[in-house]
Design a protein around this motif. Sequence first.
Motif, PDB file in Angstrom:
ATOM      1  N   LYS A 341       0.840  -1.197   0.000  1.00  0.00           N
ATOM      2  CA  LYS A 341       0.000   0.000   0.000  1.00  0.00           C
ATOM      3  C   LYS A 341       0.876   1.249   0.000  1.00  0.00           C
ATOM      4  CE  LYS A 341      -3.853   2.117   2.531  1.00  0.00           C
ATOM      5  NZ  LYS A 341      -4.931   1.864   3.502  1.00  0.00           N
ATOM      6  N   LEU A 342       1.915   1.250   0.835  1.00  0.00           N
ATOM      7  CA  LEU A 342       2.824   2.396   0.867  1.00  0.00           C
ATOM      8  C   LEU A 342       3.567   2.527  -0.456  1.00  0.00           C
ATOM      9  CD1 LEU A 342       4.092   4.721   2.425  1.00  0.00           C
ATOM     10  CD2 LEU A 342       5.779   3.114   3.343  1.00  0.00           C
ATOM     11  N   GLU A 343       3.952   1.406  -1.042  1.00  0.00           N
ATOM     12  CA  GLU A 343       4.657   1.445  -2.325  1.00  0.00           C
ATOM     13  C   GLU A 343       3.778   2.064  -3.412  1.00  0.00           C
ATOM     14  OE1 GLU A 343       7.825   0.996  -4.919  1.00  0.00           O
ATOM     15  OE2 GLU A 343       7.769   0.718  -2.744  1.00  0.00           O
ATOM     16  N   ILE A 344       2.503   1.716  -3.416  1.00  0.00           N
ATOM     17  CA  ILE A 344       1.571   2.295  -4.393  1.00  0.00           C
ATOM     18  C   ILE A 344       1.464   3.804  -4.191  1.00  0.00           C
ATOM     19  CG2 ILE A 344      -0.873   2.406  -5.050  1.00  0.00           C
ATOM     20  CD1 ILE A 344      -0.982  -0.639  -4.455  1.00  0.00           C
ATOM     21  N   ILE A 345       1.347   4.232  -2.933  1.00  0.00           N
ATOM     22  CA  ILE A 345       1.235   5.662  -2.632  1.00  0.00           C
ATOM     23  C   ILE A 345       2.490   6.409  -3.073  1.00  0.00           C
ATOM     24  CG2 ILE A 345       1.103   7.346  -0.747  1.00  0.00           C
ATOM     25  CD1 ILE A 345      -0.662   5.274   0.748  1.00  0.00           C
ATOM     26  N   LEU A 346       3.654   5.854  -2.760  1.00  0.00           N
ATOM     27  CA  LEU A 346       4.909   6.520  -3.120  1.00  0.00           C
ATOM     28  C   LEU A 346       5.091   6.594  -4.631  1.00  0.00           C
ATOM     29  CD1 LEU A 346       7.333   5.021  -0.436  1.00  0.00           C
ATOM     30  CD2 LEU A 346       6.263   7.280  -0.455  1.00  0.00           C
ATOM     31  N   GLN A 347       4.742   5.519  -5.321  1.00  0.00           N
ATOM     32  CA  GLN A 347       4.878   5.552  -6.778  1.00  0.00           C
ATOM     33  C   GLN A 347       3.859   6.494  -7.408  1.00  0.00           C
ATOM     34  OE1 GLN A 347       5.694   2.165  -9.129  1.00  0.00           O
ATOM     35  NE2 GLN A 347       6.723   1.021  -7.502  1.00  0.00           N
ATOM     36  N   TYR A 348       2.702   6.628  -6.781  1.00  0.00           N
ATOM     37  CA  TYR A 348       1.722   7.601  -7.273  1.00  0.00           C
ATOM     38  C   TYR A 348       2.292   9.012  -7.153  1.00  0.00           C
ATOM     39  CZ  TYR A 348      -2.998   9.339  -8.302  1.00  0.00           C
ATOM     40  OH  TYR A 348      -4.083   9.933  -8.891  1.00  0.00           O
ATOM     41  N   PHE A 349       2.882   9.311  -5.998  1.00  0.00           N
ATOM     42  CA  PHE A 349       3.504  10.628  -5.814  1.00  0.00           C
ATOM     43  C   PHE A 349       4.660  10.843  -6.793  1.00  0.00           C
ATOM     44  CE2 PHE A 349       1.645  11.102  -1.435  1.00  0.00           C
ATOM     45  CZ  PHE A 349       1.126  12.379  -1.623  1.00  0.00           C
ATOM     46  N   SER A 350       5.403   9.772  -7.075  1.00  0.00           N
ATOM     47  CA  SER A 350       6.576   9.918  -7.943  1.00  0.00           C
ATOM     48  C   SER A 350       6.200  10.365  -9.350  1.00  0.00           C
ATOM     49  CB  SER A 350       7.357   8.601  -8.009  1.00  0.00           C
ATOM     50  OG  SER A 350       6.645   7.622  -8.741  1.00  0.00           O
ATOM     51  N   LYS A 351       4.946  10.138  -9.734  1.00  0.00           N
ATOM     52  CA  LYS A 351       4.492  10.604 -11.040  1.00  0.00           C
ATOM     53  C   LYS A 351       4.430  12.133 -11.105  1.00  0.00           C
ATOM     54  CE  LYS A 351       1.531   6.719 -12.458  1.00  0.00           C
ATOM     55  NZ  LYS A 351       1.765   6.703 -13.908  1.00  0.00           N
ATOM     56  N   TYR A 352       4.310  12.762  -9.933  1.00  0.00           N
ATOM     57  CA  TYR A 352       4.116  14.210  -9.890  1.00  0.00           C
ATOM     58  C   TYR A 352       5.226  14.950  -9.156  1.00  0.00           C
ATOM     59  CZ  TYR A 352      -0.586  12.698 -11.124  1.00  0.00           C
ATOM     60  OH  TYR A 352      -1.660  12.109 -11.747  1.00  0.00           O
ATOM     61  N   CYS A 353       6.083  14.212  -8.470  1.00  0.00           N
ATOM     62  CA  CYS A 353       7.109  14.856  -7.639  1.00  0.00           C
ATOM     63  C   CYS A 353       8.509  14.656  -8.195  1.00  0.00           C
ATOM     64  CB  CYS A 353       7.045  14.318  -6.211  1.00  0.00           C
ATOM     65  SG  CYS A 353       5.473  14.627  -5.400  1.00  0.00           S
ATOM     66  N   GLY A 354       8.660  14.770  -9.478  1.00  0.00           N
ATOM     67  CA  GLY A 354       9.984  14.639 -10.074  1.00  0.00           C
ATOM     68  C   GLY A 354      10.184  13.289 -10.698  1.00  0.00           C
ATOM     69  N   LYS A 355      11.034  13.238 -11.687  1.00  0.00           N
ATOM     70  CA  LYS A 355      11.324  12.022 -12.427  1.00  0.00           C
ATOM     71  C   LYS A 355      12.441  11.241 -11.755  1.00  0.00           C
ATOM     72  CE  LYS A 355       8.506  12.889 -15.881  1.00  0.00           C
ATOM     73  NZ  LYS A 355       7.381  12.019 -16.225  1.00  0.00           N
ATOM     74  N   THR A 385       3.999  23.302  -1.958  1.00  0.00           N
ATOM     75  CA  THR A 385       2.689  22.648  -1.873  1.00  0.00           C
ATOM     76  C   THR A 385       1.809  23.058  -3.039  1.00  0.00           C
ATOM     77  OG1 THR A 385       2.813  22.586   0.547  1.00  0.00           O
ATOM     78  CG2 THR A 385       0.629  22.342  -0.445  1.00  0.00           C
ATOM     79  N   LYS A 386       1.841  24.338  -3.360  1.00  0.00           N
ATOM     80  CA  LYS A 386       1.032  24.839  -4.473  1.00  0.00           C
ATOM     81  C   LYS A 386       1.447  24.176  -5.784  1.00  0.00           C
ATOM     82  CE  LYS A 386       0.016  29.156  -4.350  1.00  0.00           C
ATOM     83  NZ  LYS A 386       0.094  30.637  -4.416  1.00  0.00           N
ATOM     84  N   ALA A 387       2.752  23.942  -5.944  1.00  0.00           N
ATOM     85  CA  ALA A 387       3.245  23.309  -7.173  1.00  0.00           C
ATOM     86  C   ALA A 387       2.735  21.871  -7.296  1.00  0.00           C
ATOM     87  CB  ALA A 387       4.771  23.336  -7.190  1.00  0.00           C
ATOM     88  N   ILE A 388       2.723  21.138  -6.180  1.00  0.00           N
ATOM     89  CA  ILE A 388       2.234  19.760  -6.211  1.00  0.00           C
ATOM     90  C   ILE A 388       0.728  19.723  -6.432  1.00  0.00           C
ATOM     91  CG2 ILE A 388       1.967  17.637  -4.874  1.00  0.00           C
ATOM     92  CD1 ILE A 388       4.795  18.123  -5.790  1.00  0.00           C
ATOM     93  N   VAL A 389       0.010  20.599  -5.729  1.00  0.00           N
ATOM     94  CA  VAL A 389      -1.448  20.637  -5.849  1.00  0.00           C
ATOM     95  C   VAL A 389      -1.870  20.962  -7.276  1.00  0.00           C
ATOM     96  CG1 VAL A 389      -3.494  21.959  -5.173  1.00  0.00           C
ATOM     97  CG2 VAL A 389      -1.896  21.141  -3.434  1.00  0.00           C
ATOM     98  N   LYS A 390      -1.095  21.797  -7.929  1.00  0.00           N
ATOM     99  CA  LYS A 390      -1.405  22.162  -9.310  1.00  0.00           C
ATOM    100  C   LYS A 390      -1.350  20.942 -10.222  1.00  0.00           C
ATOM    101  CE  LYS A 390      -0.136  25.517 -12.886  1.00  0.00           C
ATOM    102  NZ  LYS A 390       0.805  26.615 -13.267  1.00  0.00           N
ATOM    103  N   LYS A 391      -0.491  19.985  -9.882  1.00  0.00           N
ATOM    104  CA  LYS A 391      -0.325  18.797 -10.718  1.00  0.00           C
ATOM    105  C   LYS A 391      -1.326  17.694 -10.385  1.00  0.00           C
ATOM    106  CE  LYS A 391       4.687  19.451 -11.226  1.00  0.00           C
ATOM    107  NZ  LYS A 391       6.022  18.854 -10.920  1.00  0.00           N
TER     108      LYS A 391
END
Length: 475
Positions: A341-355, A385-391
Amino acid sequence: MAASRAPTTIPAASADGGIEENAMAILDSSGIKDSRDLHDDRAAFLEAVRSACLAAYNPSAPSWRMYDGVFQVLRNSSSLELAVASFHLLMDLGKQYPRTYLTDSDGHQSLVVVKESWLPFLIGNGSLSSEIGGNARISDHLFDPSRFSLLIEAMVEPTNPTDDNNGIKAIENMMLFQYLVNTLEADFVPRHIAYKKSLDWVIFRESLLNMLLASRKLAFKSFVENCMYLLLNQFHREAKDAVEGSIPSEGEAKSASDMDSSLNYLLLESERTLVSLRKLFVMVMELDLIRKEADTLGLTSRADGFRSARNPIMEVILDELTYNISYLSPFLLAFMEWKWKLEIILQYFSKYCGKGAVRTRRSDNSQQDLKLGSVLSFFSTTTSTKAIVKKMGAEVAQLLLAHAYQVCLSVRSDSSDSTATTEKIGASLQEISCNFISAFQNLRKVGPNIQISPFQKEALFTAASLSRKLKNEER
């Protein structure tokens, strides 16, 4: 599930021929047309197999034909009684006579696979017993990859709990699925243990799960999507709807008692099927991880039969959750395996928090994987935070962070297998708690009108209380 150990009774190949003939004679339905007689004969056959193979003073392992006969009763059960009896008999036989197990010799564990044992699957060239003899009529009820996928599709179809035949068929399908997943798991677990000690990729290359998923008969993406649909809908919401929708009116009161048994069993098997779905997901995730590890260590080759068309299951799940945002909350609620579950969450964030770094077949960039501590740092200021929320949107960010914090709390209370998960968290619980609160504060500043769900409020309250407690303990 614990790894299977060596059976304490004789192997299937040496089962008593007289016992087999007597049991199979009961199942012979030639000349019998009355459904009640067929039902009684099948029930008597199941009891004969149980008595000879499990309950006898000196039990004999079932022959291929006996095992197959029990499975056919489950596949073609005409009543709830037969479906339940055959299912439990198959499960008990699997525990008593494992096909794949570990043996201990001089302190060393060895993997044993009894390849001539009966299997419910038709996979590869070596999966059939010589007793089949190439006869399609004898094997046409077994599950090849295509039929396994079709079973999932059949389970996706809505069930009318007030229709007895429809309800029994739904229960039969769920029991079949549970048994097939149990068979995959019984083969997977001892192989997993053996692989950890030997790093021999062949152990997993020959696993039932790997051969099943490697087949071109199975459309993997559609298969995973259907499994997700079951996880999200049929067993998360529709089971409840079935109960509410089946409350009889006054005119239907007479038939209500007749429905109680099958309806209750339908709900019970729905819950058990949910567990089996999660087990299947975790096994495939583990297989993908092991395959990647073996590939990185140079233990694999193109001759292993990797399907370039099959993406890792994690990628398929993430694509579905990304493009269907409505799936995200129910999926995270239903999927309770903390590590993944944590791995899914982290990989989801990785789509938006840098390559991340580009990975090749022979490279290992695991040290660059995103950790929860790093994710929270992206919400440390209102600007970031605003930058992440925008994505990705504030609602999605809040949801993911709350579930990630839930994982942290669960790992803290259950340390049985938390090492890998703790590494993915990447910070102390006090740091995570403080940064979690800060992240929500910045999300609120970015979106003052954003709604916070009860689940998220509870997570915030827990984080605040725990943060104060941990700070006081340090003093």
